[in-house]
Design an enzyme around this catalytic site. Structure first.
Site, PDB file in Angstrom:
ATOM      1  N   LYS A 182       0.544  -1.083   0.140  1.00 36.60           N
ATOM      2  CA  LYS A 182      -0.258   0.094   0.067  1.00 36.60           C
ATOM      3  C   LYS A 182       0.754   1.055  -0.410  1.00 36.60           C
ATOM      4  CE  LYS A 182      -1.972   2.906   3.165  1.00 36.60           C
ATOM      5  NZ  LYS A 182      -1.912   3.982   2.164  1.00 36.60           N
ATOM      6  N   CYS A 292      12.970  10.807   7.183  1.00 33.10           N
ATOM      7  CA  CYS A 292      13.359  10.526   8.256  1.00 33.10           C
ATOM      8  C   CYS A 292      14.783  11.142   9.214  1.00 33.10           C
ATOM      9  CB  CYS A 292      13.016   9.142   9.024  1.00 33.10           C
ATOM     10  SG  CYS A 292      13.284   8.229   7.183  1.00 33.10           S
TER      11      CYS A 292
END
Ligand code: ADP
Length: 486
Positions: A182, A292
């Site tokens: 996904k 990140c």
């Protein structure tokens, strides 16, 4: 459609399940927009739990033959996929800049970086070795073999719409797993183009399924509860990672979590100042601050502090924010208006508590998704910019006195992904590297990532490693076989 490609057939808007392009069962779609202009780019099929369940079943069927192949045969298909990604770099980069906003140069770089994981794991997948263990008994031997973990479900973010997928799909497919992915709803087009190329490379139906959708909890709920899925690999925020881990507990799935960070860049008085400024600039502003491992907090020792801030802010003043397709743009928009507002809220919180804006400090004038590259001083550890991941082009520069202070401040966070330090002292570089509670440490270097190194965090930044020889372990089970009566 406003995306101009050399090969328009790379622009896919349906889900890819069991080797076929399909609409959602109810015909639902969601809009993908260009963050630089706010213009719609495409309507993409929005699938839910039912289609996800079908994809998982297809993955299970496809895995039976795939895992039985010699690793060399799987490798050949992955090598071909890698070549196709490289050949189509320009189109993949254009799709990425359109839906994600980063500059075209950054997108090209990401396509190369993403492709490198496919190549690496095509090679590394041939080296899944076991062990023979001498047992305490003379009539038996312990044999250890590594086997594919099973059907893998992957959920990926929008900040690296290509590489966050390839570093999961590469190792999973290389060792014999099938995968259901996904992608983030902001950037599904990059994912769909990637799976189209995998299909063209000859990857058999069902091995790589892509289920785009705007209802993430519905797709994620199926992935984490379906007993056929043996492994969930996620890159995204810490709160969603924690939720997925909780959901996975019911069927005791293995998980890999690559979650938020709060990276410090620690710059000591004895650092090479120009090197530190250049490294901190890259670490902070790459992808407009949306990675990140982006520097979240610059910690600078008092003796070098003023000189650092002056050079750093002067370099930031040279940045040109704008549309990623403009050649003069150095930094693109952030992903959404909501994201720009959240970044501004953190800046305004710091300012209200006494921070000084050296440069920037306001939303950009180019559109709702833009934020000015910002440098803040007079900041302290009670501010949101110290405690929370900023995920935008804002650099708070904190002052520290001693090495001990620096380590304490750097570790004063629940996160532990990447940290960086700048010093010319050999002893200090070892001491501080070992004291930092992070999964990755860059010494006099902030461009630390590649396919050959183990990427991942400790504490609430996650678990598991992606890339390198260790990246295979996340997709392998260790089986012990005892041969007796010898
Ligand atoms: P970000 O703040 O970077 O968007 P998120 O963690 O919200 O980070 O998103 C990362 C990925 O997780 C995206 O693909 C998003 O759609 C997905 N996601 C968000 N919430 C859920 C959920 N409840 N279940 C499954 N996936 C989710």
């Amino acid at each position: 459609m406003t995306i101009q490609l050399q090969d328009p057939s790379l622009l896919k808007t349906q889900a890819f399940i069991d080797g076929l392009w399909v609409d959602s069962d109810c015909g639902e779609t969601f809009a993908v927009t260009d963050p630089a202009t706010g213009q719609p780019l495409a309507d993409v099929a929005s699938v839910g739990a039912t289609e996800t369940r079908r994809a998982i079943a297809a993955a299970e069927r496809a895995m039976t033959e795939w895992k039985a192949l010699p690793a060399k045969s799987r490798s050949e298909i992955l090598e071909k996929w890698h070549r196709l990604i490289i050949e189509n770099t320009e189109d993949l980069a254009v799709i990425m800049t359109a839906e994600q906003g980063k500059t075209l140069a950054e997108s090209r770089g990401e396509v190369a970086y993403g492709a490198s994981f496919i190549k690496w794991f095509a090679e590394e997948g041939k080296r899944v070795y076991g062990d023979i263990i001498p047992t305490p008994q003379t009539d038996r031997r312990g044999v250890v073999v590594k086997q594919p973990v099973g059907v893998v479900a992957a959920i990926t973010p929008w900040n690296f719409p290509n590489a966050m997928i390839t570093r999961k799909a590469g190792p999973a497919l290389a060792v014999g797993c099938a995968i259901v992915l996904k992608p983030a709803a902001e950037t599904p087009l990059s994912a769909l183009a990637l799976v189209e190329l995998a299909n063209r490379a000859g990857l058999p139906a069902g091995l790589f399924n892509v289920v785009p959708g705007s209802d993430a909890p519905s797709i994620g709920g199926e992935m984490t509860s379906n007993p056929t899925v043996k492994k969930v690999t996620f890159t995204g925020s810490t709160p969603v990672g924690k939720l997925l881990m909780q959901q996975c507990a019911n069927t005791v799935k293995r998980t890999s979590m690559e979650l938020g960070g709060n990276a410090p860049v620690v710059i000591f008085d004895d650092a090479d100042l120009d090197l530190a400024v250049a490294g901190a600039l890259t670490a902070k502003y790459r992808n407009s601050g949306q990675t990140c491992i982006c520097a979240n907090r610059l910690l600078v020792q008092e003796g070098i502090y003023d000189a650092f801030v002056e050079k750093f802010a002067a370099a930031v003043s040279e940045f040109r924010i704008g549309n990623g397709f403009d050649a003069s743009t150095t930094h693109g928009p952030v992903i959404s208006e909501k994201a720009a507002k959240e970044i501004d809220a953190k800046v305004q919180n710091a300012v209200a508590e006494g921070a000084t804006v050296v440069i920037g400090g306001q939303p950009g004038e180019q559109g709702g998704c833009f934020y000015q590259p910002t440098v803040l001083t007079n900041v302290n550890d009670s501010m949101r910019v110290f405690r929370e991941e900023i995920f935008g082009p804002v650099a708070p520069v904190f002052k520290f006195k001693t090495e001990e202070d620096a380590v304490r401040m750097a570790n004063d966070t629940e996160f532990g992904l990447a940290a960086y330090l700048y010093t010319e002292s050999m002893g200090r570089s070892w001491r501080v590297s070992e004291a930092l509670e992070y999964g990755m440490v860059g010494v006099n270097e902030t461009a630390i990532s590649s396919e050959v190194i183990p990427f991942g965090g400790v504490k609430e930044s996650g678990q598991g490693r992606e890339g390198s020889k260790y990246g295979l372990d996340d997709y392998l089970e260790t089986k012990y076989i005892c041969f007796g009566a010898l």
